[in-house]
Design a protein around this motif. Sequence first.
Motif, PDB file in Angstrom:
ATOM      1  N   ASP A  15       0.830  -1.209   0.000  1.00  0.00           N
ATOM      2  CA  ASP A  15       0.000   0.000   0.000  1.00  0.00           C
ATOM      3  C   ASP A  15       0.863   1.257   0.000  1.00  0.00           C
ATOM      4  O   ASP A  15       1.749   1.415   0.841  1.00  0.00           O
ATOM      5  N   ALA A  16       0.610   2.136  -0.947  1.00  0.00           N
ATOM      6  CA  ALA A  16       1.275   3.444  -1.020  1.00  0.00           C
ATOM      7  C   ALA A  16       0.489   4.315  -1.983  1.00  0.00           C
ATOM      8  O   ALA A  16      -0.084   3.821  -2.948  1.00  0.00           O
ATOM      9  N   THR A  17       0.468   5.604  -1.723  1.00  0.00           N
ATOM     10  CA  THR A  17      -0.226   6.523  -2.628  1.00  0.00           C
ATOM     11  C   THR A  17       0.636   6.785  -3.861  1.00  0.00           C
ATOM     12  O   THR A  17       1.835   6.500  -3.880  1.00  0.00           O
ATOM     13  N   ILE A  18       0.020   7.368  -4.858  1.00  0.00           N
ATOM     14  CA  ILE A  18       0.720   7.669  -6.112  1.00  0.00           C
ATOM     15  C   ILE A  18       1.949   8.556  -5.857  1.00  0.00           C
ATOM     16  O   ILE A  18       3.061   8.193  -6.271  1.00  0.00           O
ATOM     17  N   PRO A  19       1.808   9.708  -5.187  1.00  0.00           N
ATOM     18  CA  PRO A  19       2.991  10.555  -4.985  1.00  0.00           C
ATOM     19  C   PRO A  19       4.041   9.921  -4.066  1.00  0.00           C
ATOM     20  O   PRO A  19       5.227  10.175  -4.244  1.00  0.00           O
ATOM     21  N   TYR A  20       3.613   9.082  -3.122  1.00  0.00           N
ATOM     22  CA  TYR A  20       4.589   8.437  -2.244  1.00  0.00           C
ATOM     23  C   TYR A  20       5.463   7.469  -3.038  1.00  0.00           C
ATOM     24  O   TYR A  20       6.668   7.387  -2.825  1.00  0.00           O
ATOM     25  N   VAL A  21       4.870   6.752  -3.976  1.00  0.00           N
ATOM     26  CA  VAL A  21       5.660   5.864  -4.836  1.00  0.00           C
ATOM     27  C   VAL A  21       6.663   6.691  -5.636  1.00  0.00           C
ATOM     28  O   VAL A  21       7.841   6.344  -5.727  1.00  0.00           O
ATOM     29  N   GLU A  22       6.208   7.796  -6.205  1.00  0.00           N
ATOM     30  CA  GLU A  22       7.108   8.666  -6.977  1.00  0.00           C
ATOM     31  C   GLU A  22       8.265   9.164  -6.110  1.00  0.00           C
ATOM     32  O   GLU A  22       9.423   9.121  -6.530  1.00  0.00           O
ATOM     33  N   ASP A  23       7.960   9.623  -4.897  1.00  0.00           N
ATOM     34  CA  ASP A  23       8.987  10.171  -4.015  1.00  0.00           C
ATOM     35  C   ASP A  23       9.975   9.131  -3.515  1.00  0.00           C
ATOM     36  O   ASP A  23      11.101   9.475  -3.144  1.00  0.00           O
ATOM     37  N   HIS A  24       9.587   7.872  -3.491  1.00  0.00           N
ATOM     38  CA  HIS A  24      10.436   6.804  -2.967  1.00  0.00           C
ATOM     39  C   HIS A  24      10.720   5.734  -4.023  1.00  0.00           C
ATOM     40  O   HIS A  24      10.999   4.582  -3.675  1.00  0.00           O
ATOM     41  N   LEU A  25      10.682   6.133  -5.276  1.00  0.00           N
ATOM     42  CA  LEU A  25      10.839   5.183  -6.374  1.00  0.00           C
ATOM     43  C   LEU A  25      12.165   4.435  -6.318  1.00  0.00           C
ATOM     44  O   LEU A  25      12.229   3.251  -6.636  1.00  0.00           O
ATOM     45  N   ASP A  26      13.217   5.103  -5.877  1.00  0.00           N
ATOM     46  CA  ASP A  26      14.525   4.442  -5.802  1.00  0.00           C
ATOM     47  C   ASP A  26      14.526   3.298  -4.789  1.00  0.00           C
ATOM     48  O   ASP A  26      15.334   2.372  -4.890  1.00  0.00           O
ATOM     49  N   GLU A  27      13.622   3.307  -3.834  1.00  0.00           N
ATOM     50  CA  GLU A  27      13.528   2.259  -2.812  1.00  0.00           C
ATOM     51  C   GLU A  27      12.559   1.142  -3.212  1.00  0.00           C
ATOM     52  O   GLU A  27      12.547   0.082  -2.581  1.00  0.00           O
ATOM     53  N   ALA A  28      11.740   1.376  -4.208  1.00  0.00           N
ATOM     54  CA  ALA A  28      10.723   0.401  -4.615  1.00  0.00           C
ATOM     55  C   ALA A  28      11.376  -0.876  -5.125  1.00  0.00           C
ATOM     56  O   ALA A  28      12.363  -0.832  -5.853  1.00  0.00           O
ATOM     57  N   GLY A  29      10.803  -1.985  -4.711  1.00  0.00           N
ATOM     58  CA  GLY A  29      11.335  -3.287  -5.106  1.00  0.00           C
ATOM     59  C   GLY A  29      12.148  -3.930  -3.999  1.00  0.00           C
ATOM     60  O   GLY A  29      12.437  -5.120  -4.044  1.00  0.00           O
ATOM     61  N   GLY A  30      12.527  -3.151  -2.978  1.00  0.00           N
ATOM     62  CA  GLY A  30      13.248  -3.673  -1.824  1.00  0.00           C
ATOM     63  C   GLY A  30      12.298  -3.789  -0.652  1.00  0.00           C
ATOM     64  O   GLY A  30      11.227  -4.388  -0.767  1.00  0.00           O
ATOM     65  N   ALA A  31      12.687  -3.166   0.474  1.00  0.00           N
ATOM     66  CA  ALA A  31      11.809  -3.185   1.647  1.00  0.00           C
ATOM     67  C   ALA A  31      10.517  -2.414   1.371  1.00  0.00           C
ATOM     68  O   ALA A  31       9.461  -2.730   1.916  1.00  0.00           O
ATOM     69  N   PHE A  32      10.619  -1.384   0.541  1.00  0.00           N
ATOM     70  CA  PHE A  32       9.440  -0.631   0.113  1.00  0.00           C
ATOM     71  C   PHE A  32       8.896  -1.279  -1.151  1.00  0.00           C
ATOM     72  O   PHE A  32       9.610  -1.438  -2.142  1.00  0.00           O
ATOM     73  N   LEU A  33       7.648  -1.669  -1.138  1.00  0.00           N
ATOM     74  CA  LEU A  33       6.980  -2.357  -2.248  1.00  0.00           C
ATOM     75  C   LEU A  33       7.810  -3.557  -2.733  1.00  0.00           C
ATOM     76  O   LEU A  33       8.299  -3.579  -3.867  1.00  0.00           O
ATOM     77  N   PRO A  34       7.984  -4.569  -1.882  1.00  0.00           N
ATOM     78  CA  PRO A  34       8.766  -5.755  -2.266  1.00  0.00           C
ATOM     79  C   PRO A  34       8.284  -6.344  -3.588  1.00  0.00           C
ATOM     80  O   PRO A  34       7.081  -6.449  -3.830  1.00  0.00           O
ATOM     81  N   GLY A  35       9.231  -6.683  -4.429  1.00  0.00           N
ATOM     82  CA  GLY A  35       8.887  -7.223  -5.739  1.00  0.00           C
ATOM     83  C   GLY A  35       8.230  -6.211  -6.646  1.00  0.00           C
ATOM     84  O   GLY A  35       7.652  -6.564  -7.659  1.00  0.00           O
ATOM     85  N   ALA A  36       8.312  -4.935  -6.293  1.00  0.00           N
ATOM     86  CA  ALA A  36       7.693  -3.831  -7.041  1.00  0.00           C
ATOM     87  C   ALA A  36       6.167  -3.954  -7.076  1.00  0.00           C
ATOM     88  O   ALA A  36       5.511  -3.386  -7.939  1.00  0.00           O
ATOM     89  N   ALA A  37       5.586  -4.691  -6.112  1.00  0.00           N
ATOM     90  CA  ALA A  37       4.134  -4.862  -6.035  1.00  0.00           C
ATOM     91  C   ALA A  37       3.513  -3.627  -5.392  1.00  0.00           C
ATOM     92  O   ALA A  37       3.921  -3.208  -4.315  1.00  0.00           O
TER      93      ALA A  37
END
Length: 154
Positions: free
Chosen positions: A117-139
Amino acid sequence: MRRVFTKAAGLAAVGLLAFATAQPSQADSPDNQSVRAAAEGPAYFVMTDITREQFVVKLTKPGDIEHARELVSGETADRPHLFTRIVKRTATYNPRWSFHANPDTTEFFDQAFEVCDATIPYVEDHLDEAGGAFLPGAAWCDWTSRLIREVPAP
C-alpha cells in the motif's frame, strides 16, 4: 466389431472437436460491442487515490477492461482497487510520473496486504527504494485507488 467401434469413436471425437472449436454467433448488442472493443486492444483509465493525484493505467486483458468499464459506469463496486507491479520508467501515456503500472500484472482487489500500500505521490517520491523493503517485488496496491474515467488511447 472392433473396426466399427474404432470408426464410431473416431467420428465422435471429430464431432466433439468441431463442437468445441465452433464460435457462437454474437449479435451487435451494446454488451457484445464493449466486449469486442476490449478484445481489439488496450484501454486506458485514469486512477486517483486519497491524494487526488491522477495516474493513467493501461489495461490489456479483456476481462480487466470490462471490469474497469463497469467500475467507471457504476455498474459494480466489487474489486474497486488496483494491484500491479510497477515499472520504473515513464510511459508515453502517463508522462507526469517516473513509473507506470505493468499491464500484464494489473488486477483488481477488495483487500490486500499492507506491504504493497502506497499513494501515487509516495511511490514517486520513494521510487529508488521500490522493489526492496518498500513495495517488495515492485508490487503496488494503493488501498485508496479507484478508477474515475476512461481516456482515449494516446
